[in-house]
Design a protein around this motif. Structure first.
Motif, PDB file in Angstrom:
ATOM      1  N   ASP A  19       0.873  -1.186   0.000  1.00  0.00           N
ATOM      2  CA  ASP A  19       0.000   0.000   0.000  1.00  0.00           C
ATOM      3  C   ASP A  19       0.901   1.224   0.000  1.00  0.00           C
ATOM      4  O   ASP A  19       1.505   1.561   1.017  1.00  0.00           O
ATOM      5  CB  ASP A  19      -0.904  -0.015   1.234  1.00  0.00           C
ATOM      6  CG  ASP A  19      -1.698   1.274   1.396  1.00  0.00           C
ATOM      7  OD1 ASP A  19      -1.854   1.994   0.392  1.00  0.00           O
ATOM      8  OD2 ASP A  19      -2.152   1.545   2.519  1.00  0.00           O
ATOM      9  N   SER A  20       1.019   1.902  -1.127  1.00  0.00           N
ATOM     10  CA  SER A  20       1.971   3.013  -1.242  1.00  0.00           C
ATOM     11  C   SER A  20       1.316   4.382  -1.126  1.00  0.00           C
ATOM     12  O   SER A  20       1.994   5.412  -1.245  1.00  0.00           O
ATOM     13  CB  SER A  20       2.707   2.922  -2.591  1.00  0.00           C
ATOM     14  OG  SER A  20       1.791   3.032  -3.664  1.00  0.00           O
ATOM     15  N   VAL A  21      -0.005   4.430  -0.879  1.00  0.00           N
ATOM     16  CA  VAL A  21      -0.703   5.709  -0.816  1.00  0.00           C
ATOM     17  C   VAL A  21      -0.272   6.475   0.439  1.00  0.00           C
ATOM     18  O   VAL A  21      -0.290   5.943   1.548  1.00  0.00           O
ATOM     19  CB  VAL A  21      -2.229   5.499  -0.807  1.00  0.00           C
ATOM     20  CG1 VAL A  21      -2.958   6.839  -0.620  1.00  0.00           C
ATOM     21  CG2 VAL A  21      -2.682   4.830  -2.101  1.00  0.00           C
ATOM     22  N   GLY A  22       0.132   7.724   0.251  1.00  0.00           N
ATOM     23  CA  GLY A  22       0.462   8.587   1.377  1.00  0.00           C
ATOM     24  C   GLY A  22       1.805   8.324   2.012  1.00  0.00           C
ATOM     25  O   GLY A  22       2.071   8.796   3.118  1.00  0.00           O
ATOM     26  N   MET A  23       2.710   7.616   1.318  1.00  0.00           N
ATOM     27  CA  MET A  23       3.974   7.247   1.921  1.00  0.00           C
ATOM     28  C   MET A  23       5.017   8.356   1.832  1.00  0.00           C
ATOM     29  O   MET A  23       5.071   9.101   0.849  1.00  0.00           O
ATOM     30  CB  MET A  23       4.522   5.967   1.281  1.00  0.00           C
ATOM     31  CG  MET A  23       3.718   4.720   1.602  1.00  0.00           C
ATOM     32  SD  MET A  23       4.471   3.219   0.949  1.00  0.00           S
ATOM     33  CE  MET A  23       5.897   3.061   2.038  1.00  0.00           C
ATOM     34  N   TYR A  24       5.848   8.444   2.853  1.00  0.00           N
ATOM     35  CA  TYR A  24       7.028   9.319   2.865  1.00  0.00           C
ATOM     36  C   TYR A  24       7.925   8.989   1.683  1.00  0.00           C
ATOM     37  O   TYR A  24       8.457   9.887   1.017  1.00  0.00           O
ATOM     38  CB  TYR A  24       7.747   9.098   4.193  1.00  0.00           C
ATOM     39  CG  TYR A  24       8.993   9.901   4.454  1.00  0.00           C
ATOM     40  CD1 TYR A  24       9.027  11.285   4.307  1.00  0.00           C
ATOM     41  CD2 TYR A  24      10.137   9.263   4.936  1.00  0.00           C
ATOM     42  CE1 TYR A  24      10.175  12.004   4.608  1.00  0.00           C
ATOM     43  CE2 TYR A  24      11.286   9.980   5.244  1.00  0.00           C
ATOM     44  CZ  TYR A  24      11.304  11.342   5.074  1.00  0.00           C
ATOM     45  OH  TYR A  24      12.431  12.054   5.370  1.00  0.00           O
ATOM     46  N   ASP A  25       8.090   7.679   1.407  1.00  0.00           N
ATOM     47  CA  ASP A  25       8.896   7.229   0.272  1.00  0.00           C
ATOM     48  C   ASP A  25       8.452   7.923  -1.013  1.00  0.00           C
ATOM     49  O   ASP A  25       9.265   8.489  -1.754  1.00  0.00           O
ATOM     50  CB  ASP A  25       8.757   5.717   0.065  1.00  0.00           C
ATOM     51  CG  ASP A  25       8.893   4.901   1.331  1.00  0.00           C
ATOM     52  OD1 ASP A  25       8.318   5.304   2.365  1.00  0.00           O
ATOM     53  OD2 ASP A  25       9.547   3.850   1.288  1.00  0.00           O
ATOM     54  N   SER A  26       7.149   7.848  -1.274  1.00  0.00           N
ATOM     55  CA  SER A  26       6.610   8.412  -2.514  1.00  0.00           C
ATOM     56  C   SER A  26       6.780   9.923  -2.547  1.00  0.00           C
ATOM     57  O   SER A  26       7.084  10.500  -3.598  1.00  0.00           O
ATOM     58  CB  SER A  26       5.130   8.050  -2.661  1.00  0.00           C
ATOM     59  OG  SER A  26       4.953   6.648  -2.623  1.00  0.00           O
ATOM     60  N   ALA A  27       6.579  10.575  -1.389  1.00  0.00           N
ATOM     61  CA  ALA A  27       6.737  12.030  -1.332  1.00  0.00           C
ATOM     62  C   ALA A  27       8.158  12.422  -1.722  1.00  0.00           C
ATOM     63  O   ALA A  27       8.368  13.359  -2.510  1.00  0.00           O
ATOM     64  CB  ALA A  27       6.412  12.539   0.072  1.00  0.00           C
ATOM     65  N   ALA A  28       9.150  11.706  -1.195  1.00  0.00           N
ATOM     66  CA  ALA A  28      10.547  12.012  -1.511  1.00  0.00           C
ATOM     67  C   ALA A  28      10.854  11.718  -2.975  1.00  0.00           C
ATOM     68  O   ALA A  28      11.508  12.516  -3.671  1.00  0.00           O
ATOM     69  CB  ALA A  28      11.477  11.213  -0.594  1.00  0.00           C
ATOM     70  N   GLU A  29      10.392  10.580  -3.447  1.00  0.00           N
ATOM     71  CA  GLU A  29      10.688  10.171  -4.827  1.00  0.00           C
ATOM     72  C   GLU A  29      10.026  11.094  -5.835  1.00  0.00           C
ATOM     73  O   GLU A  29      10.614  11.402  -6.879  1.00  0.00           O
ATOM     74  CB  GLU A  29      10.255   8.725  -5.024  1.00  0.00           C
ATOM     75  CG  GLU A  29      11.157   7.739  -4.284  1.00  0.00           C
ATOM     76  CD  GLU A  29      10.530   6.376  -4.058  1.00  0.00           C
ATOM     77  OE1 GLU A  29      11.242   5.471  -3.592  1.00  0.00           O
ATOM     78  OE2 GLU A  29       9.314   6.208  -4.321  1.00  0.00           O
ATOM     79  N   GLU A  30       8.810  11.573  -5.524  1.00  0.00           N
ATOM     80  CA  GLU A  30       8.124  12.482  -6.441  1.00  0.00           C
ATOM     81  C   GLU A  30       8.826  13.831  -6.533  1.00  0.00           C
ATOM     82  O   GLU A  30       8.657  14.554  -7.517  1.00  0.00           O
ATOM     83  CB  GLU A  30       6.671  12.665  -5.989  1.00  0.00           C
ATOM     84  CG  GLU A  30       5.814  11.431  -6.291  1.00  0.00           C
ATOM     85  CD  GLU A  30       4.461  11.469  -5.601  1.00  0.00           C
ATOM     86  OE1 GLU A  30       4.133  12.508  -4.969  1.00  0.00           O
ATOM     87  OE2 GLU A  30       3.738  10.455  -5.679  1.00  0.00           O
ATOM     88  N   MET A  31       9.648  14.173  -5.528  1.00  0.00           N
ATOM     89  CA  MET A  31      10.462  15.390  -5.584  1.00  0.00           C
ATOM     90  C   MET A  31      11.790  15.166  -6.286  1.00  0.00           C
ATOM     91  O   MET A  31      12.600  16.088  -6.390  1.00  0.00           O
ATOM     92  CB  MET A  31      10.733  15.909  -4.166  1.00  0.00           C
ATOM     93  CG  MET A  31       9.532  16.455  -3.451  1.00  0.00           C
ATOM     94  SD  MET A  31      10.049  17.170  -1.845  1.00  0.00           S
ATOM     95  CE  MET A  31       8.455  17.357  -1.065  1.00  0.00           C
ATOM     96  N   GLY A  32      12.035  13.934  -6.736  1.00  0.00           N
ATOM     97  CA  GLY A  32      13.276  13.634  -7.433  1.00  0.00           C
ATOM     98  C   GLY A  32      14.450  13.307  -6.525  1.00  0.00           C
ATOM     99  O   GLY A  32      15.600  13.280  -6.973  1.00  0.00           O
ATOM    100  N   LYS A  33      14.169  13.038  -5.246  1.00  0.00           N
ATOM    101  CA  LYS A  33      15.251  12.774  -4.305  1.00  0.00           C
ATOM    102  C   LYS A  33      15.806  11.359  -4.489  1.00  0.00           C
ATOM    103  O   LYS A  33      15.108  10.451  -4.942  1.00  0.00           O
ATOM    104  CB  LYS A  33      14.760  12.928  -2.852  1.00  0.00           C
ATOM    105  CG  LYS A  33      14.040  14.221  -2.556  1.00  0.00           C
ATOM    106  CD  LYS A  33      14.904  15.447  -2.820  1.00  0.00           C
ATOM    107  CE  LYS A  33      14.161  16.736  -2.497  1.00  0.00           C
ATOM    108  NZ  LYS A  33      14.971  17.934  -2.797  1.00  0.00           N
ATOM    109  N   VAL A  34      17.058  11.185  -4.105  1.00  0.00           N
ATOM    110  CA  VAL A  34      17.621   9.840  -3.971  1.00  0.00           C
ATOM    111  C   VAL A  34      17.108   9.293  -2.644  1.00  0.00           C
ATOM    112  O   VAL A  34      17.388   9.861  -1.581  1.00  0.00           O
ATOM    113  CB  VAL A  34      19.156   9.863  -3.993  1.00  0.00           C
ATOM    114  CG1 VAL A  34      19.726   8.479  -3.700  1.00  0.00           C
ATOM    115  CG2 VAL A  34      19.658  10.376  -5.340  1.00  0.00           C
ATOM    116  N   PHE A  35      16.343   8.208  -2.712  1.00  0.00           N
ATOM    117  CA  PHE A  35      15.661   7.696  -1.516  1.00  0.00           C
ATOM    118  C   PHE A  35      16.018   6.236  -1.302  1.00  0.00           C
ATOM    119  O   PHE A  35      15.931   5.419  -2.221  1.00  0.00           O
ATOM    120  CB  PHE A  35      14.141   7.842  -1.657  1.00  0.00           C
ATOM    121  CG  PHE A  35      13.379   7.398  -0.439  1.00  0.00           C
ATOM    122  CD1 PHE A  35      13.149   8.281   0.611  1.00  0.00           C
ATOM    123  CD2 PHE A  35      12.912   6.094  -0.328  1.00  0.00           C
ATOM    124  CE1 PHE A  35      12.471   7.870   1.747  1.00  0.00           C
ATOM    125  CE2 PHE A  35      12.221   5.679   0.799  1.00  0.00           C
ATOM    126  CZ  PHE A  35      11.997   6.573   1.841  1.00  0.00           C
TER     127      PHE A  35
END
Length: 336
Positions: free
Chosen positions: A196-212
């Motif tokens: 379940d990836s909805v609302g994840m910190y992971d996704s927030a960082a990745e959507e900003m283009g960060k190395v996560f």
């Protein structure tokens, strides 16, 4: 700091540290919280900033879920050890993102039942957990180039110790995340599929283009000497990989794994007593019995058998001895 859309409220969280100042600072992210025991109280989330000159920023986080301990222990130790002269750039350390959950030893917040890792992008005028998510979304993540977020199985799951990256649409970004995951050098490395990836910190960082990079380093609601050592070595390896610390990452041989699809997950369809038939790290073949669930309340009832849907390695398992319908029993990953 951080971007703010027109008309959006500012974060109620104020830092007691200056993210732009050179040196070592220990302080708090201060979130006002009025409650029965303290009318003008605040949630005080510990934070350390270590900065010297210009260079990349690493955001290191633990306690996203409050019953996972490798990250908080390793990051608390790092905050005591890291000196400004050690770094080129900046390291922001938040050992317990969801501090109310961490202080209570719970996955979710005792204040609002909030699961921080399902609360992004958050709301500055929402619940306590949503306010914390909003501060990371709009203030801390924009500062970062590299984000390392520690997880383990908490009280209900146990994992082989792995660092993980995700499959991303931007293959250059994915390659950068995989390189950082490999630099972490956990015993296992995983291309991870989230249930379940909805609302994840992971996704927030990745959507900003960060190395996560994230981890799952064990579980059972505790940490071991081995998993803490893996976390400590991994932090410094990632900081070396990012050129924030000098030297090269200390790489050890590990096992690469992939979670290709939902068939990796085995879900309980019965309540009862759990019998695991395979231990973590062992290989399984499709059709092998990996678990049985025995009747909780009577004898003379045949247990329900659960079989692997694919060949692979047992990468995760349900931890408590009692299991309920809907619990994830096991995760099988493919060895690459």
């Amino acid at each position: 700091m951080g971007s703010m859309t027109l008309g959006q409220r500012p974060s109620p969280i104020t830092p007691t540290v200056d993210f732009d100042r050179d040196g070592v600072q220990h302080g708090f992210l201060k979130l006002p919280h009025s409650h029965d025991q303290s009318a003008w109280g605040s949630i005080m989330i510990p934070v350390t900033v270590v900065k010297r000159g210009t260079g990349p920023t690493a955001l290191l986080t633990g306690g996203n879920h409050g019953d996972e301990y490798e990250g908080p222990v390793a990051l608390l130790k790092l905050a005591n050890q890291l000196k400004a002269e050690d770094v080129t750039g900046r390291v922001i350390i938040v050992p317990a993102m969801n501090f109310p959950a961490f202080a209570a030893g719970r996955r979710t917040s005792p204040i609002d039942a909030g699961n921080l890792n399902r609360s992004f992008p958050g709301k500055p005028d929402g619940t306590a957990t949503q306010k914390i998510a909003d501060y990371f979304q709009r203030t801390l993540l924009p500062l970062a180039d590299v984000v390392l977020d520690f997880h383990s199985g908490g009280k209900t799951l146990d994992f082989v110790p792995f660092a993980a990256a995700h499959v991303l649409e931007d293959k250059d970004q994915q390659a950068a995340c995989v390189a950082a995951m490999e630099a972490f050098s956990a015993p296992y490395s995983m291309m991870m599929l989230e249930i379940d990836s909805v609302g994840m910190y992971d996704s927030a960082a990745e959507e900003m283009g960060k190395v996560f990079v994230t981890t799952e380093l064990g579980g059972g609601g505790t940490a071991t000497a081995r998993t803490i050592e893996i976390a400590e070595r991994g932090i410094r390896n990632v900081l070396r990989h990012a050129s924030i610390l000098t030297g090269r990452p200390k790489i050890t041989d590990g096992i690469r794994m992939d979670m290709p699809g939902p068939e990796c997950f085995t879900t309980a369809e019965d309540d009862g007593v759990l019998e695991m038939c395979v231990d973590l790290g062992q290989t399984v073949a499709a059709g092998n019995v990996i678990a049985r669930i025995h009747a909780l309340d009577r004898t003379g009832v045949a247990p329900k058998e659960y079989r692997a849907a694919m060949d692979g390695i047992l990468a995760a398992r349900h931890f408590p001895g009692i299991v309920r319908t809907g619990d994830t029993l096991a995760v099988v990953a493919v060895r690459l």
